[in-house]
Design an enzyme around this catalytic site. Structure first.
Site, PDB file in Angstrom:
ATOM      1  N   LYS A  70       0.593  -1.291   0.420  1.00  0.00           N
ATOM      2  CA  LYS A  70       0.140   0.227   0.059  1.00  0.00           C
ATOM      3  C   LYS A  70       1.196   1.191   0.043  1.00  0.00           C
ATOM      4  O   LYS A  70       0.486   1.914  -0.670  1.00  0.00           O
ATOM      5  CB  LYS A  70      -1.224   0.259   1.249  1.00  0.00           C
ATOM      6  N   ASP A 106      -9.913   3.131   1.721  1.00  0.00           N
ATOM      7  CA  ASP A 106     -10.525   2.682   2.545  1.00  0.00           C
ATOM      8  C   ASP A 106     -10.348   4.260   4.108  1.00  0.00           C
ATOM      9  O   ASP A 106     -11.939   3.704   4.277  1.00  0.00           O
ATOM     10  CB  ASP A 106      -9.265   2.506   3.679  1.00  0.00           C
ATOM     11  N   ALA A 131      -2.974   1.606  16.169  1.00  0.00           N
ATOM     12  CA  ALA A 131      -1.878   3.402  15.134  1.00  0.00           C
ATOM     13  C   ALA A 131      -1.243   2.797  14.007  1.00  0.00           C
ATOM     14  O   ALA A 131      -0.540   2.932  13.702  1.00  0.00           O
ATOM     15  CB  ALA A 131      -0.951   3.570  16.468  1.00  0.00           C
ATOM     16  N   GLY A 132      -2.249   1.746  13.241  1.00  0.00           N
ATOM     17  CA  GLY A 132      -1.223   0.851  12.163  1.00  0.00           C
ATOM     18  C   GLY A 132      -1.858   1.649  10.572  1.00  0.00           C
ATOM     19  O   GLY A 132      -2.521   2.449  10.898  1.00  0.00           O
ATOM     20  N   LEU A 225     -12.927  -3.143  13.260  1.00  0.00           N
ATOM     21  CA  LEU A 225     -12.124  -2.954  11.215  1.00  0.00           C
ATOM     22  C   LEU A 225     -12.520  -4.621  10.656  1.00  0.00           C
ATOM     23  O   LEU A 225     -12.414  -4.823   9.671  1.00  0.00           O
ATOM     24  CB  LEU A 225     -10.623  -2.325  10.975  1.00  0.00           C
ATOM     25  N   GLY A 248     -16.396  -4.411  10.673  1.00  0.00           N
ATOM     26  CA  GLY A 248     -15.539  -4.195   9.209  1.00  0.00           C
ATOM     27  C   GLY A 248     -15.973  -4.357   7.796  1.00  0.00           C
ATOM     28  O   GLY A 248     -15.455  -4.128   7.024  1.00  0.00           O
TER      29      GLY A 248
HETATM   30  P1  NAP Z   1      -1.933  -2.889  11.309  1.00  0.00           P
HETATM   31  O1  NAP Z   1      -0.846  -1.531  10.420  1.00  0.00           O
HETATM   32  O2  NAP Z   1      -0.593  -4.307  11.182  1.00  0.00           O
HETATM   33  O3  NAP Z   1      -1.996  -1.586  12.149  1.00  0.00           O
HETATM   34  C1  NAP Z   1      -2.131  -2.353  13.373  1.00  0.00           C
HETATM   35  C2  NAP Z   1      -2.218  -1.883  14.640  1.00  0.00           C
HETATM   36  O4  NAP Z   1      -2.777  -3.203  15.618  1.00  0.00           O
HETATM   37  C3  NAP Z   1      -0.916  -1.665  14.945  1.00  0.00           C
HETATM   38  O5  NAP Z   1      -1.157  -0.302  15.513  1.00  0.00           O
HETATM   39  C4  NAP Z   1       0.033  -2.911  16.091  1.00  0.00           C
HETATM   40  O6  NAP Z   1       0.286  -2.789  17.366  1.00  0.00           O
HETATM   41  C5  NAP Z   1      -2.080  -3.229  17.323  1.00  0.00           C
HETATM   42  N1  NAP Z   1      -1.345  -4.745  17.251  1.00  0.00           N
HETATM   43  C6  NAP Z   1      -0.860  -5.202  15.969  1.00  0.00           C
HETATM   44  N2  NAP Z   1      -1.297  -6.765  17.222  1.00  0.00           N
HETATM   45  C7  NAP Z   1      -1.017  -6.359  18.116  1.00  0.00           C
HETATM   46  C8  NAP Z   1      -1.185  -7.323  19.699  1.00  0.00           C
HETATM   47  N3  NAP Z   1      -0.548  -8.107  19.587  1.00  0.00           N
HETATM   48  N4  NAP Z   1      -0.916  -6.779  20.745  1.00  0.00           N
HETATM   49  C9  NAP Z   1      -1.672  -5.030  20.849  1.00  0.00           C
HETATM   50  N5  NAP Z   1      -1.752  -4.322  19.742  1.00  0.00           N
HETATM   51  C10 NAP Z   1      -1.753  -4.950  18.733  1.00  0.00           C
HETATM   52  O7  NAP Z   1      -2.228  -3.556  10.420  1.00  0.00           O
HETATM   53  P2  NAP Z   1      -3.605  -2.653   9.479  1.00  0.00           P
HETATM   54  O8  NAP Z   1      -3.253  -2.434   7.896  1.00  0.00           O
HETATM   55  O9  NAP Z   1      -3.501  -1.321  10.550  1.00  0.00           O
HETATM   56  O10 NAP Z   1      -4.796  -4.006   9.849  1.00  0.00           O
HETATM   57  C11 NAP Z   1      -5.621  -3.891  11.221  1.00  0.00           C
HETATM   58  C12 NAP Z   1      -6.959  -4.492  11.510  1.00  0.00           C
HETATM   59  O11 NAP Z   1      -7.635  -3.787  10.288  1.00  0.00           O
HETATM   60  C13 NAP Z   1      -6.938  -5.649  10.554  1.00  0.00           C
HETATM   61  O12 NAP Z   1      -7.523  -6.321  11.668  1.00  0.00           O
HETATM   62  C14 NAP Z   1      -7.104  -5.686   9.556  1.00  0.00           C
HETATM   63  O13 NAP Z   1      -7.713  -6.859   8.729  1.00  0.00           O
HETATM   64  C15 NAP Z   1      -8.581  -4.673   9.834  1.00  0.00           C
HETATM   65  N6  NAP Z   1      -8.840  -3.675   8.012  1.00  0.00           N
HETATM   66  C16 NAP Z   1      -9.937  -4.030   7.629  1.00  0.00           C
HETATM   67  C17 NAP Z   1     -10.413  -3.251   7.126  1.00  0.00           C
HETATM   68  C18 NAP Z   1     -11.797  -3.804   6.116  1.00  0.00           C
HETATM   69  O14 NAP Z   1     -11.999  -3.070   5.858  1.00  0.00           O
HETATM   70  N7  NAP Z   1     -12.709  -4.300   7.379  1.00  0.00           N
HETATM   71  C19 NAP Z   1      -9.546  -2.132   6.050  1.00  0.00           C
HETATM   72  C20 NAP Z   1      -8.063  -2.986   6.517  1.00  0.00           C
HETATM   73  C21 NAP Z   1      -7.395  -3.412   7.663  1.00  0.00           C
HETATM   74  P3  NAP Z   1       2.450  -2.492  16.624  1.00  0.00           P
HETATM   75  O15 NAP Z   1       2.828  -1.421  15.905  1.00  0.00           O
HETATM   76  O16 NAP Z   1       2.655  -1.710  18.051  1.00  0.00           O
HETATM   77  O17 NAP Z   1       2.463  -3.535  16.250  1.00  0.00           O
END
Ligand code: NAP
Length: 284
Positions: A70, A106, A131-132, A225, A248
């Site tokens: 992305k 998104d 905060a991802g 989400l 989500g």
């Molecule tokens: P990402 O960039 O990897 O960010 C994930 C976030 O969650 C980060 O802040 C991470 O913290 C935190 N995290 C991950 N594992 C953790 C744990 N075990 N304990 C505590 N904090 C944790 O992922 P993303 O792309 O933002 O996606 C996040 C979620 O949104 C996923 O489930 C994805 O499937 C969903 N999503 C849904 C849609 C939709 O259309 N519905 C679209 C996009 C994403 P750290 O930085 O400290 O690792």
């Protein structure tokens, strides 16, 4: 039937096999009577430049872009829409006259999923867990639609603070550890609470982000989400406590609907896209 005139779109990611996007888009093309096909396009991280050149050379109408491309795809695009500039990431590319233009659907997809459920954003306070990358699109969408305050909690205070400082309207965004007092205080005033972590996603459905449930505003709307499962443990608990909940699936379908219209120029059959996703996930 797929033939010589069929327009091709697809999903650039690594991996892509798990994605629901082909199911949703192919059903939508069929329902709209459009001669398009959507395919999975697994591309290794190091090959994204060649893949994008291929998408243009092969005359694709466009592609979706997912993890891990992305952000990496940005230098290989010919132009960016405002949404992609704001978020700093692209999930949809439109190819027109040989030029690849990057969008982020998104951002509006999340906003539309709230509006579709009658949830207002302007003047409200939001609480984010995580905060991802997805959180970034969510915050951009909220800021763009007049949110008053966003409090972002994560397990890593420094990351949350850097994240909060990175937005244009950063005076409205605060980052902290989700265990600290200021976060718990913000929870009491939060109108919308959003899980932006993967905690609770299939197959680890028993996980949940930590939350001081006693401190939550009883009128807050809860969002996750995560779309698999359709009702995460987080949302199930919120619903049991009397909160309105939004899963989500809404964001997934709404971002797909925006991409569909960008590629085809026609309105997306949103209702059937929702239904197709629910059937694919076994929730209908
Ligand atoms: P990402 O960039 O990897 O960010 C994930 C976030 O969650 C980060 O802040 C991470 O913290 C935190 N995290 C991950 N594992 C953790 C744990 N075990 N304990 C505590 N904090 C944790 O992922 P993303 O792309 O933002 O996606 C996040 C979620 O949104 C996923 O489930 C994805 O499937 C969903 N999503 C849904 C849609 C939709 O259309 N519905 C679209 C996009 C994403 P750290 O930085 O400290 O690792």
């Amino acid at each position: 039937m797929i033939g010589a005139k069929t327009r091709v779109v697809g999903l650039l990611g690594w991996p892509v096999e798990h994605s629901m996007s082909p199911v949703i888009h192919n059903a939508a093309f069929k329902a709209a009577g459009l001669d398009y096909v959507y395919v999975g396009l697994p591309v290794r991280p190091e090959d994204i430049d060649q893949a994008l050149a291929g998408v243009k050379a092969l005359g694709f109408s466009g592609v979706n872009v997912t993890v891990p491309h992305k952000v990496k795809v940005l230098p290989y695009l010919d132009a960016l829409d405002r949404s992609a500039e704001l978020v700093g990431a692209v999930n949809t590319v439109v190819v027109a006259e040989g030029r690849a233009i990057g969008y982020n659907s998104d951002m509006a997809g999340f906003v539309n999923s709230l509006l579709a459920e009658g949830v207002a954003i302007e003047g409200k306070r939001a609480i984010l867990l995580g905060a991802g990358g997805a959180a970034r699109a969510v915050v951009c969408g909220l800021l763009d639609n007049g949110i008053r305050q966003v409090t972002v909690g994560s397990r890593d205070k420094a990351k949350a603070a850097d994240f909060a400082a990175s937005f244009d309207r950063n005076e409205a965004v605060t980052g902290c550890n989700w265990g600290e007092g200021s976060f718990v205080e913000a929870l009491g005033m939060g109108d919308i609470v959003i899980n932006c972590t993967p905690l609770g996603m299939y197959p680890r459905e028993d996980e949940q982000p930590p939350l001081d449930w006693a401190a939550v505003n009883p009128r807050a709307v809860f969002c996750d989400l995560i779309y698999n499962p359709a009702a995460s443990g987080f949302l199930t608990r919120a619903r049991a406590a009397g909160h309105k909940t939004i899963g989500g699936a809404g964001m997934l379908v709404e971002q797909a609907a925006i991409a569909f219209t960008l590629w085809t120029g026609v309105p997306a059959p949103r209702e059937m896209m929702y239904q197709t996703l629910a059937e694919a996930l076994g929730t209908k």
